[in-house]
Design an enzyme around this catalytic site. Structure first.
Site, PDB file in Angstrom:
ATOM      1  N   GLY A 197      -4.067  -4.059  -4.571  1.00  0.00           N
ATOM      2  CA  GLY A 197      -4.997  -3.009  -4.989  1.00  0.00           C
ATOM      3  C   GLY A 197      -4.186  -1.785  -5.329  1.00  0.00           C
ATOM      4  N   HIS A 198      -4.045  -1.506  -6.611  1.00  0.00           N
ATOM      5  CA  HIS A 198      -3.225  -0.375  -7.034  1.00  0.00           C
ATOM      6  C   HIS A 198      -4.138   0.734  -7.542  1.00  0.00           C
ATOM      7  CE1 HIS A 198       0.414  -3.278  -7.584  1.00  0.00           C
ATOM      8  NE2 HIS A 198       0.142  -2.998  -6.341  1.00  0.00           N
ATOM      9  N   GLN A 208       2.207  -5.861  -3.111  1.00  0.00           N
ATOM     10  CA  GLN A 208       2.516  -6.004  -1.676  1.00  0.00           C
ATOM     11  C   GLN A 208       3.842  -5.296  -1.361  1.00  0.00           C
ATOM     12  OE1 GLN A 208       1.490  -9.258  -3.305  1.00  0.00           O
ATOM     13  NE2 GLN A 208      -0.527  -8.429  -2.955  1.00  0.00           N
ATOM     14  N   ASP A 260       0.815  -1.221   0.000  1.00  0.00           N
ATOM     15  CA  ASP A 260       0.000   0.000   0.000  1.00  0.00           C
ATOM     16  C   ASP A 260       0.845   1.266   0.000  1.00  0.00           C
ATOM     17  OD1 ASP A 260      -2.267  -1.685   0.270  1.00  0.00           O
ATOM     18  OD2 ASP A 260      -1.900  -1.762   2.428  1.00  0.00           O
ATOM     19  N   LYS A 278       2.548   2.166  -5.058  1.00  0.00           N
ATOM     20  CA  LYS A 278       3.285   1.662  -6.228  1.00  0.00           C
ATOM     21  C   LYS A 278       2.507   1.920  -7.517  1.00  0.00           C
ATOM     22  CE  LYS A 278       3.471  -2.391  -4.333  1.00  0.00           C
ATOM     23  NZ  LYS A 278       2.982  -2.059  -2.985  1.00  0.00           N
TER      24      LYS A 278
HETATM   25  P1  IMP Z   1      -2.893 -12.780   1.355  1.00  0.00           P
HETATM   26  O1  IMP Z   1      -1.886 -12.203   0.411  1.00  0.00           O
HETATM   27  O2  IMP Z   1      -4.308 -12.492   0.953  1.00  0.00           O
HETATM   28  O3  IMP Z   1      -2.651 -14.238   1.635  1.00  0.00           O
HETATM   29  O4  IMP Z   1      -2.707 -12.037   2.773  1.00  0.00           O
HETATM   30  C1  IMP Z   1      -1.541 -12.210   3.557  1.00  0.00           C
HETATM   31  C2  IMP Z   1      -1.135 -10.909   4.222  1.00  0.00           C
HETATM   32  O5  IMP Z   1      -0.716  -9.983   3.231  1.00  0.00           O
HETATM   33  C3  IMP Z   1      -2.259 -10.211   4.994  1.00  0.00           C
HETATM   34  O6  IMP Z   1      -1.698  -9.557   6.114  1.00  0.00           O
HETATM   35  C4  IMP Z   1      -2.767  -9.184   3.998  1.00  0.00           C
HETATM   36  O7  IMP Z   1      -3.387  -8.087   4.648  1.00  0.00           O
HETATM   37  C5  IMP Z   1      -1.473  -8.776   3.339  1.00  0.00           C
HETATM   38  N1  IMP Z   1      -1.660  -8.251   1.977  1.00  0.00           N
HETATM   39  C6  IMP Z   1      -1.892  -8.955   0.853  1.00  0.00           C
HETATM   40  N2  IMP Z   1      -1.982  -8.131  -0.202  1.00  0.00           N
HETATM   41  C7  IMP Z   1      -1.772  -6.895   0.261  1.00  0.00           C
HETATM   42  C8  IMP Z   1      -1.696  -5.610  -0.379  1.00  0.00           C
HETATM   43  O8  IMP Z   1      -1.820  -5.449  -1.592  1.00  0.00           O
HETATM   44  N3  IMP Z   1      -1.468  -4.564   0.446  1.00  0.00           N
HETATM   45  C9  IMP Z   1      -1.272  -4.705   1.777  1.00  0.00           C
HETATM   46  N4  IMP Z   1      -1.325  -5.870   2.404  1.00  0.00           N
HETATM   47  C10 IMP Z   1      -1.565  -6.956   1.650  1.00  0.00           C
END
Ligand code: IMP
Length: 439
Positions: free
Chosen positions: A40-41, A223, A13, A16
């Site tokens: 989510g971009h 991420q 977040d 990017k």
């Molecule tokens: P997953 O990727 O859905 O398996 O989530 C694993 C961890 O990564 C959790 O803490 C999510 O909140 C975090 N996470 C996954 N994608 C994002 C992102 O795009 N931004 C921020 N945190 C993320």
């Protein structure tokens, strides 16, 4: 060449999407290398705010090829919905390319993500429940279905039938759920296959050719460094490799084709989901950052945890990504805070972890148990009250803001190339283009 990687320096977040969209003006190809629609971009173009989850953030730039690399896990239903939405907004998606080797997120992956989170109860990871972890699990366990299986629906059907045999045994015998039926999945995914088939390519070849022909290629990470499966705050991480090294395996190119690595970092820190966060604030400053910075998840809408800037994390990100530059975002959100704190070390006073008592750590600790006990050691700096959202050169920033940026630069050991002072494209101070300067 050049190939430039854009990576998140924190827990995702960081902005990017905006930085990628900005630099995509000078690129011919933008390629995502890992993750899925957990990302989510947000990209703001004129009056339009578009939220991208799977499609690279260059799609708003006519003529730019947008590639989904093999390192992604693709929920084809989400991808088709995203294409539909972009097209409804008047954008052209004909430049989208999808690696044949990317893995498919299947309905049972979403179910298993939810079931596992429920089972963990109070110790849940706080995943986005998009099926990301279970899909990568199947990839590594060699049970996965891939985008290339869409090329021949008979092949897809056969692989789905095998996968369902194994997954239904798990769902019924272990979790006491109803088995999934093949028919509806085949119908839904078959329709997606029709739609996506013209976009399926050998992405490694495409990107390699672009680079060797002298085109500019951006590798867009999703991420962030601390959510990396190997280098992040395990187990509170995602299941892929957001660090810069992931760009090579996630696209299928060698490291010698990468010329620069730009980390995107907020001027403060946020995190969604569970896990340690040394500079987290649960006071008025935390509320200021959340409300002024609109810190609510793009994908899930969850409020983000907010805190002061963490220089230990930045130094770690500089190391594990081999950074050549920084893009600092949301500097404007700090406006109005009279004093600013920057974490420059972690204190382990009262620590029960043997060997660490009373130390101040300068390097990010590799043991989760140590990180969980870290107390930030802060440096304080003066804030500023002036609205900086209209600044377009660093001279237009108040001296306190310039001093803050300079201190972060010093902590990272790499220059700040870009400063973002608002969500719009033009609300940017471009100090140095990663494409313009030889790295
Ligand atoms: P997953 O990727 O859905 O398996 O989530 C694993 C961890 O990564 C959790 O803490 C999510 O909140 C975090 N996470 C996954 N994608 C994002 C992102 O795009 N931004 C921020 N945190 C993320």
């Amino acid at each position: 060449m050049p190939g430039i990687v854009i990576v998140g320096a924190q827990w995702g977040d960081e902005g990017k999407g905006k930085v990628t969209d900005l630099l995509a003006e000078q690129a011919q190809v933008v390629v995502r290398y890992q993750g899925g629609n957990n990302a989510g971009h947000t990209v703001v173009v004129g009056q339009q705010t578009l939220k991208l989850h799977l499609i690279p953030s260059g799609i708003h730039r006519p003529g730019v090829l947008c590639v989904i690399g093999n390192g992604l896990v693709v929920d084809p239903r989400a991808l088709v919905a995203e294409m539909d939405e972009l097209e409804a907004n008047g954008l052209d998606t004909s430049g989208l390319r999808i690696s044949a080797n990317a893995h498919l997120v299947m309905p049972y992956h979403l179910m298993l993500d939810g079931i596992e989170e429920e089972r963990r109860g109070g110790k849940s990871l706080g995943t986005t429940r998009r099926g990301i972890g279970p899909t990568y699990t199947d990839k590594v366990a060699r049970y996965g279905l891939r985008v290339q299986d869409f090329l021949d629906i008979a092949v897809f059907e056969e692989k789905l039938s095998q996968a369902l045999e194994q997954k239904n045994a798990l769902l019924t015998a272990v979790y006491g759920k109803e088995p999934l039926e093949m028919g509806p999945i085949l119908q839904e995914y078959g329709a997606c296959a029709e739609r996506l088939r013209p976009h399926i390519v050998d992405a490694s070849l495409l990107v390699h050719e672009a680079l060797t022909q002298g085109q500019n290629v951006l590798f867009e990470g999703a991420q962030g460094t601390l959510l990396d499966i190997d280098h992040g705050t395990y187990p509170f991480v995602t299941s892929s490799s957001p660090v810069a090294g992931g760009a090579c395996t996630g696209v299928g190119i060698g490291p010698r084709l990468i010329d620069g690595v730009i980390a995107v970092s907020k001027a403060y820190t946020t995190r969604v989901g569970a896990g340690p966060f040394p500079t987290e604030l649960s006071d008025d400053v935390g509320d200021h950052l959340r409300e002024v910075g609109r810190e609510y998840g793009t994908t899930t809408g969850r409020p983000r945890r907010c805190g002061w800037f963490d220089g230990v994390i930045l130094r770690y990100a500089a190391r594990v990504n081999g950074l050549t530059g920084l893009a600092l975002t949301k500097l404007d959100v700090l406006t109005g805070l009279p004093r600013l704190k920057i974490c420059v070390g972690y204190e382990l006073a009262l620590s029960k972890v043997e060997g660490y008592d009373g130390q101040v750590l300068k390097e990010f600790p590799y043991q989760g148990a140590v990180l969980a006990r870290c107390q930030p050691v802060y440096e304080e700096m003066d804030g500023w009250a002036e609205d900086i959202s209209g600044a377009r050169t660093s001279d237009e920033l108040p001296p306190q803001a310039r001093a803050y940026v300079a201190r972060l630069e010093e902590l990272a050991g790499v220059p700040v190339d870009i400063i973002s002072v608002g969500p719009k494209r033009e609300q940017t101070i471009l100090l140095r283009s990663p494409f313009a300067t030889p790295q």
